[in-house]
Design an enzyme around this catalytic site. Sequence first.
Site, PDB file in Angstrom:
ATOM      1  N   LYS A 275      -4.819  -0.654   8.667  1.00  4.91           N
ATOM      2  CA  LYS A 275      -4.231   0.375   7.803  1.00  4.91           C
ATOM      3  C   LYS A 275      -2.724   0.212   7.827  1.00  4.91           C
ATOM      4  CE  LYS A 275      -5.719   3.975   5.435  1.00  4.91           C
ATOM      5  NZ  LYS A 275      -7.082   4.111   4.891  1.00  4.91           N
TER       6      LYS A 275
HETATM    7  N1  GLU Z   1      -8.048   3.350   1.438  1.00  7.38           N
HETATM    8  C1  GLU Z   1      -9.460   3.251   1.239  1.00  7.38           C
HETATM    9  C2  GLU Z   1     -10.211   3.696   2.481  1.00  7.38           C
HETATM   10  O1  GLU Z   1      -9.691   4.417   3.297  1.00  7.38           O
HETATM   11  C3  GLU Z   1      -9.874   1.891   0.715  1.00  7.38           C
HETATM   12  C4  GLU Z   1      -9.576   0.749   1.619  1.00  7.38           C
HETATM   13  C5  GLU Z   1      -9.851  -0.619   0.983  1.00  7.38           C
HETATM   14  O2  GLU Z   1     -10.397  -0.670  -0.089  1.00  7.38           O
HETATM   15  O3  GLU Z   1      -9.505  -1.593   1.631  1.00  7.38           O
HETATM   16  O4  GLU Z   1     -11.359   3.399   2.641  1.00  7.38           O
END
Ligand code: GLU
Length: 424
Positions: free
Chosen positions: A112
């Site tokens: 993240k």
């Molecule tokens: N931000 C989204 C999540 O928390 C998508 C992450 C992604 O597609 O890599 O799942």
Amino acid sequence: MSNNATIHSSENPFESMMSRFDEAARIIGLDDASYNVLKSPQKTVIVNIPVTMDDGKVRVFEGFRVVHNANLGPSKGGIRYSMDVNLDEVKALAAWMTWKCAVVGIPYGGAKGGIKCNPRELSKSELERLTRSYTDLMVTVFGPDKDIPAPDMGTGQQEMAWIMDEYSKLVGHSSPAVVTGKPLVLGGSLGRVEATGRGVMVSTRSALSKLGINPVGTTCAVQGFGNVGSISAKLLQMQGMKVLAISDVSGGYYNPDGINVEEAIAYRDNNSGTLEGYKGGKKINNEELLELDVTVLVPAAMEDQITHENADKIKAKLIVEGANGPTSANADEILNKKGIMIIPDILANAGGVTVSYFEWVQNRLGYFWTEERVYRRADRVMKQSFEAVYQASQKYKISMRIAAYVVAISKVAEVEKLRGKFGI
Ligand code: GLU
């Protein structure tokens, strides 16, 4: 792992994540070595990003990228722009991505990123300079086979386009697979924008069917009206459910006859992205929305919305977590005692990363799928994952949340054993 198990009780998101991890690790009898490897992120990068603002002054923004684990494949996870971004939050969100990808069986680890900023206060060109500079500083972290960002709170297709462009320039060739959630014309996938909300809808349907409740006429409330909340609300309504309340930063809106979700979306889109002044429902506050007498509650805003302080007042029979970490670990205990079924974030909102995976596959194939194919495959992943977690919850007589962690941690630990102590 028993010697290392600590009781995590505070409501910080990382502690909340760890207390579930500890519980699941205890159930599967995770050995000390794997416990120690999986409890900490493999890589933490903190950068200071200088940006020349439109008035000529330079501001420095703090940016993060945490790779929690890359055992199952390249790490995957969104980038968040918010004033609340901090290292503990990004660490928790990165670990949740590891568990999420493992729960739905896609070949990714978890990561993240985030920048502490208020995107609403920045002009488009300031956002562009910020995003490009962040990408420059992360060029050795990102990569289509290494670490693949995506949108999260406060970011969307435009930011992903800048990341794709900046990264491609730096490596000297077009590299669409370095990031997902791109605009369609730039190699995005059909169905990616709707993917998380669609997964929330599919999970809700699966859960209602286990509870023996017909979705038609069933009431729900949705907290948060960004991409996830608004699309979940729209799709739940299309299933015949009655959306009694919605909310965003401007507050909540309640209509006993049901909010017209399509109309609310159109209102938001013509009102600089907020529901401020929306007249389709009576004004209520955030606490009131969460405590409404509805069958289904979808928290799709942010972390720690349901805590030990309000858990006892929740009346819903089913909570489907569109957001990451909306329920604190302390609240889980209270909700479990009340017999409320919770479809945890790492399962319920995994539709987004699943279609991100499809986008990455299409980029590497250089061949694009129809929307119908994307939906069919994503729905199948969500249904099968729900069933696997449900079976684990029955087998061990545990909540759906802990069952999801059990499924995920077992997989990641197995791969960790096969590969050996893998450090990146
Ligand atoms: N931000 C989204 C999540 O928390 C998508 C992450 C992604 O597609 O890599 O799942």
